[in-house]
Motif scaffolding. Structure first.
Motif, PDB file in Angstrom:
ATOM      1  N   SER A 293       1.055  -1.222   0.081  1.00  0.00           N
ATOM      2  CA  SER A 293      -0.210   0.301  -0.116  1.00  0.00           C
ATOM      3  C   SER A 293       0.208   1.389   0.632  1.00  0.00           C
ATOM      4  O   SER A 293       0.348   2.305  -0.106  1.00  0.00           O
ATOM      5  CB  SER A 293      -0.821   0.190   0.774  1.00  0.00           C
ATOM      6  N   TRP A 294       2.608   1.115  -0.090  1.00  0.00           N
ATOM      7  CA  TRP A 294       3.074   1.689   0.316  1.00  0.00           C
ATOM      8  C   TRP A 294       3.539   2.587  -0.500  1.00  0.00           C
ATOM      9  O   TRP A 294       3.638   3.505  -1.369  1.00  0.00           O
ATOM     10  CB  TRP A 294       4.576   2.032   0.842  1.00  0.00           C
ATOM     11  N   LEU A 295       3.356   1.986  -2.108  1.00  0.00           N
ATOM     12  CA  LEU A 295       4.244   1.612  -3.635  1.00  0.00           C
ATOM     13  C   LEU A 295       2.946   2.494  -4.438  1.00  0.00           C
ATOM     14  O   LEU A 295       1.398   2.578  -3.980  1.00  0.00           O
ATOM     15  CB  LEU A 295       4.854   0.412  -3.852  1.00  0.00           C
ATOM     16  N   LYS A 296       3.406   3.385  -5.074  1.00  0.00           N
ATOM     17  CA  LYS A 296       2.739   3.597  -6.550  1.00  0.00           C
ATOM     18  C   LYS A 296       2.618   2.334  -7.730  1.00  0.00           C
ATOM     19  O   LYS A 296       3.861   2.241  -7.675  1.00  0.00           O
ATOM     20  CB  LYS A 296       3.410   4.733  -6.581  1.00  0.00           C
ATOM     21  N   PRO A 297       1.515   2.601  -8.360  1.00  0.00           N
ATOM     22  CA  PRO A 297       1.361   0.990  -8.735  1.00  0.00           C
ATOM     23  C   PRO A 297       2.842   1.768 -10.156  1.00  0.00           C
ATOM     24  O   PRO A 297       2.441   2.806 -10.664  1.00  0.00           O
ATOM     25  CB  PRO A 297       0.161   1.532  -9.429  1.00  0.00           C
ATOM     26  N   GLY A 298       3.056   0.360 -10.715  1.00  0.00           N
ATOM     27  CA  GLY A 298       4.568   0.665 -11.355  1.00  0.00           C
ATOM     28  C   GLY A 298       5.563   0.987 -11.269  1.00  0.00           C
ATOM     29  O   GLY A 298       6.373   1.372 -11.598  1.00  0.00           O
ATOM     30  N   ALA A 299       5.910   1.312  -9.917  1.00  0.00           N
ATOM     31  CA  ALA A 299       7.087   1.726  -9.245  1.00  0.00           C
ATOM     32  C   ALA A 299       8.479   0.732  -9.226  1.00  0.00           C
ATOM     33  O   ALA A 299       7.666  -0.614  -9.646  1.00  0.00           O
ATOM     34  CB  ALA A 299       7.226   2.513  -7.807  1.00  0.00           C
ATOM     35  N   VAL A 300       9.189   0.798  -9.445  1.00  0.00           N
ATOM     36  CA  VAL A 300      10.588   0.014  -9.347  1.00  0.00           C
ATOM     37  C   VAL A 300      11.243   0.038  -8.010  1.00  0.00           C
ATOM     38  O   VAL A 300      11.542   1.320  -7.132  1.00  0.00           O
ATOM     39  CB  VAL A 300      11.715   0.592 -10.170  1.00  0.00           C
ATOM     40  N   VAL A 301      11.190  -1.025  -7.573  1.00  0.00           N
ATOM     41  CA  VAL A 301      11.643  -0.935  -6.209  1.00  0.00           C
ATOM     42  C   VAL A 301      12.964  -1.810  -6.147  1.00  0.00           C
ATOM     43  O   VAL A 301      13.282  -2.869  -6.236  1.00  0.00           O
ATOM     44  CB  VAL A 301      10.531  -2.158  -5.269  1.00  0.00           C
ATOM     45  N   ILE A 302      14.079  -0.975  -5.625  1.00  0.00           N
ATOM     46  CA  ILE A 302      15.011  -2.167  -4.935  1.00  0.00           C
ATOM     47  C   ILE A 302      15.271  -1.733  -3.648  1.00  0.00           C
ATOM     48  O   ILE A 302      15.672  -0.925  -2.711  1.00  0.00           O
ATOM     49  CB  ILE A 302      16.705  -1.103  -5.469  1.00  0.00           C
TER      50      ILE A 302
END
Length: 366
Positions: A293-302
């Motif tokens: 729920s913290w993430l923007k749809p389509g974000a790239v996560v490292i």
């Protein structure tokens, strides 16, 4: 409150990930927030825990990432193991060229103080990695009770040794030692960890180039580059502001014209900030802090975090998870690094690359 959970401590230790330091208190075996995150790392076209991995000889593209989201509603796995293997092969090839053409063999010296099991493991891994690519490794093991002057003496010897092109002091050091004094004593020309204040200062200044970039943040950026993920003009959130990962990662993103926000232990609205980011680099050292729920749809996560959590079903009694709840995030993100097998392998690969760069620079070889 979530903001109170964010740690400013380093999530890596001298180019390796710390497992359990959190503001001086142990975070080992903290319970996860209902996230399994258990994965394997296939090489091609295999579905893993709701996440699809697909690779090709030319790397990734952002369009491929977007397509994966549309077709499968799941994230591309950014395989740090595979990328690190490619980098090691590149380094080995160049090391062989230096040896054959110029008679030069890059050398890396590691100083280990004390007998911490995790530090010993890191040093063994670095030594083996050096051997695999043809870099000569030098190792000094000092007892926990040795003096700061003894450490400085060994650093001075390596500073003046022409066969040594990189010097690494394994962190953390015993409490009775001044970490900054010791790190500052490493010659800037051999500071392959990138921790010398002059290297960090050049990283922060426009128009200046550091001789070396800290290995873990450099590895994060290399993963983005090799997967053709656009950075310029994007919003980025870096979670954690340690000198080893968070701060230099933010500077590197800013250098590539991202708009960067650093989320830390005093940030009052971390979820809202992270949710606006196209790129998220998490290096706070808290298991499963970042939820889907913290993430923007389509974000790239490292995900830089490596955190042990209780697991009665594991033979070791625990398993490793990241700062990001993997099973939730891979349904929202367009691309994500797994833990383990994401950023971790890249850290040592970048150390080898920095050592090679140092040898070529010292001997004025292109």
């Amino acid at each position: 409150m979530a903001s109170g959970l964010l740690s400013d401590c380093a999530s890596s230790s001298s180019c390796s990930i710390r497992l359990h330091q959190f503001k001086g208190k142990s975070r080992a075996f903290a319970r996860p927030f209902g996230c399994n995150g258990s994965i394997s790392l296939p090489l091609r076209n295999l579905s893993v825990k709701n996440c699809t991995f697909a690779s090709n000889s030319t790397g990734w593209s952002l369009s491929a990432v977007s397509s994966a989201m549309t077709d499968n509603a799941s994230a591309i796995i950014i395989d740090g193991k595979a990328v690190a293997k490619q980098i090691r092969e590149e380094v080995a090839s160049e090391v062989a060229r230096l040896k054959d053409a110029f008679g030069i063999i890059p050398g890396l010296a590691v100083i280990l103080v004390g007998s911490r099991k995790d530090s010993q493991t890191y040093v063994r891994n670095k030594k083996k990695s050096c051997e695999d690519v043809g870099i000569t490794s030098y190792e000094v093991n000092l007892p926990e009770y040795c003096t700061e002057e003894e450490v400085l003496k060994h650093i001075s010897v390596f500073n003046n040794d022409p066969s040594v092109h990189g010097i690494l002091v394994q962190l953390p050091l015993p409490r009775h030692m001044n970490e900054q004094n010791i790190l500052n004593s490493v010659s800037i020309e051999k500071d392959v960890d990138g921790f010398n204040p002059l290297n960090i200062g050049c990283l922060a200044l426009q128009g200046r180039e550091p001789l070396f970039v800290p290995c873990t943040p450099k590895g994060c950026m290399d993963l983005l580059h090799r997967h053709n993920i656009e950075i310029k003009g994007k919003r980025a959130a870096v979670i954690g502001r340690s000198n080893i990962v968070g701060m230099p990662a933010a500077l590197l993103l800013q250098r590539e014209n991202a708009t960067v926000t650093v989320v830390h232990s005093r940030t009052s609205n971390p979820e809202e900030i992270v949710r606006q980011a196209d790129i998220v680099i998490s290096a706070c050292g808290i298991a499963n802090l970042v939820r889907g729920s913290w993430l923007k749809p389509g974000a790239v996560v490292i995900d830089v975090g490596i955190n042990p959590v209780e697991d009665p079903e594991s033979p070791r009694g625990y398993r490793l998870v990241g700062d990001v709840c993997y099973e939730e995030a891979c349904k929202i993100a367009s691309a994500i690094t797994p833990v383990p097998g994401g950023v971790g392998p890249m850290t040592i690969a970048m150390l080898l690359s920095n050592t090679l760069t140092s040898a070529k620079r010292i001997h004025n070889i292109k």
